[in-house]
Design an enzyme around this catalytic site. Structure first.
Site, short mmCIF file in Angstrom:
data_model
loop_
_atom_site.label_atom_id
_atom_site.label_comp_id
_atom_site.label_asym_id
_atom_site.label_seq_id
_atom_site.Cartn_x
_atom_site.Cartn_y
_atom_site.Cartn_z
N GLY B 118 67.00 49.93 -32.98
CA GLY B 118 66.91 49.37 -31.76
C GLY B 118 68.08 48.79 -31.05
O GLY B 118 67.92 48.38 -29.89
N CYS B 119 69.18 48.47 -31.76
CA CYS B 119 69.93 47.90 -30.96
C CYS B 119 71.56 48.60 -30.98
O CYS B 119 72.00 48.83 -32.14
CB CYS B 119 70.33 46.37 -31.89
SG CYS B 119 71.61 45.59 -31.10
N ALA B 120 72.08 48.95 -29.96
CA ALA B 120 73.14 49.51 -29.86
C ALA B 120 74.36 48.94 -30.72
O ALA B 120 74.90 49.52 -31.27
CB ALA B 120 73.54 49.53 -28.11
#
Lengths: 294, 294
Positions: B118-120
């Site tokens: 979900g998180c770069a």
């Protein structure tokens, strides 16, 4: 030096001698002589919400479950009353999985948005600000005598900061009693660990005060408001937007707290001035920081 | 007080009077008397890499283009020699878009991974550590006389910190000359702005020193290494993992720099001791911080 009375207030106090949290490292000093100093351990912790990887946080590693819970809560990924069925920490692979009964609203949103945004944390920023709309924190009064007492007790508490000089602390307090003192390399981790503890132990927020060593930035103010705590205090300064958000949600922010002095830029109506500032000692010079005069 | 000589070294110096960066806010002090104080502005800045939203950063807003460029570079999302065709800042919608010739390797990876992370910023953590494998920083020597001179000049430079007490600074230096002093509410922003400036102005890194006010965490060490700078110095402390990474990439880390004293936990072989520590004044008490003795 902290007295037994000071430390007995704490439910969770820092443990500056915790061997696991520091490590002896060899190097040289300014004369070239060999030295051994203790430095803070720092480990990556990858946080999952159910099957969704969320973020990797650097932490001293003392309370990984509280950190994960509090982080997710403070980012708005776990709602009020979310049914949490487990918090599973795996030390070997340095991950924590927070499990909820159903899929969270956040995960659902993320699925729909995957082609337009790369960073969960970036995306939820707008969600967090929306989540604060309509929030008004409880009108709990705060006595200045409590603030002065807290600052003194907290300044005297031995902490990892004093030992290894590399981390930030935040303390959850009630009236003049510090309760939970968390530290970490990232100040926001310390706050998130407190939020995780409160969630885990089902601790009410309306009668609490949050005391921090660092700046009262918008992020600190947002987290405090997300936690439902109506008073935030620090020896450090403010940011304009932090003050704006505080005023929007009715949070009392007290900054530049040093000795008898402080500045209140929001929620001053909660303040009950029951202490005579003249009776509070001026700050000990060794607690002064560069720029303390401003 | 800074002399004209001290300030003339700087290519970019802090601008403590920059009206746009601070705002007057009204509140009350500890006696209840009304006060007006200047506080730092803080604004969200959303950074895009081509069409991909990456993150929203809180910043004082002085160098949004450098911040975006440097952030992406230091996260490893822009490779060495990436062809950047534009950096477009839109003040109204508070966004910056960094445009490259083709799609970046990062964007390509992200497409493949969208269902699993979900998180770069979380995902690239592993990429960053991989990116540092095999990195060895240039063996540029560093004279202790330079370090002492830098610390003195930097301590005397008027900054927003002195005015509004709420931000961190990092300074790019060459030998005994401070060149670019960036500040921001988030310390990592200050470093990223320097990286963005270096990228934009095509400034070599091998002969540079990075001086920072804050802790030498793993993140600081990683960014310094990503920037190709072989020496990192701070008045603050270390973390164990920061030291490990420094040793892995051959970075000289100098911490606890106060007056004549410092500790070097990595890369001591670069140090040329050309200054007699006894000739360096002990630190002025007003620069001392809590825990300075440790």
């Amino acid at each position: 030096m902290a007295t037994r009375d000071d430390l007995s207030d704490y439910i969770i106090a820092p443990d500056p001698d915790a061997r696991r949290l520091t490590r002896a490292v060899a190097g040289v000093d300014h004369t070239g002589a060999p030295v051994d100093i203790r430095v803070i351990e720092e480990r990556p912790l990858t946080i999952y919400l159910n099957r969704q990887e969320i973020v990797t946080a650097m932490t001293i590693g003392d309370y990984p479950e509280y950190l994960a819970l509090g982080f997710l809560r403070n980012q708005g990924m776990l709602k009020d009353g979310e049914e949490i069925i487990g918090v599973d920490y795996d030390e070997e692979v340095e991950t924590v999985v927070v499990r909820t009964v159903g899929e969270t609203t956040y995960e659902d949103k993320l699925k729909k948005k995957t082609r337009t945004s790369g960073c969960a944390v970036g995306t939820v920023f707008g969600d967090m600000m929306e989540g604060l709309e309509g929030v008004t924190l409880p009108r709990t009064p705060v006595r200045t005598s409590w603030l002065y007492a807290l600052a003194q007790k907290i300044n005297r508490t031995p902490s990892l900061y004093l030992t290894a000089g590399a981390i930030h602390g935040t303390v959850l307090c009630r009236q003049d009693r510090p309760l939970v003192y968390m530290e970490d390399v990232g100040r926001h981790n310390a706050v998130d660990k407190i939020a995780g503890w409160m969630l885990s132990e089902r601790v009410p927020a309306a009668d609490k005060i949050l005391y921090t060593t660092g700046r009262l930035t918008s992020e600190m103010v947002i987290k405090t408001a997300m936690m439902g705590i109506p008073v935030l205090a620090s020896r450090s300064g403010f940011t304009a937007w932090g003050v704006e958000i505080a005023r929007q949600v009715g949070l009392t922010v007290i900054g530049r707290m040093r000795g008898r002095r402080f500045v209140c830029l929001s929620g001053a109506e909660r303040l009950v001035r029951d202490a005579d500032p003249a009776s509070v000692p001026e700050e000990d010079r060794k607690h002064r920081r560069k720029g303390a005069a401003s």
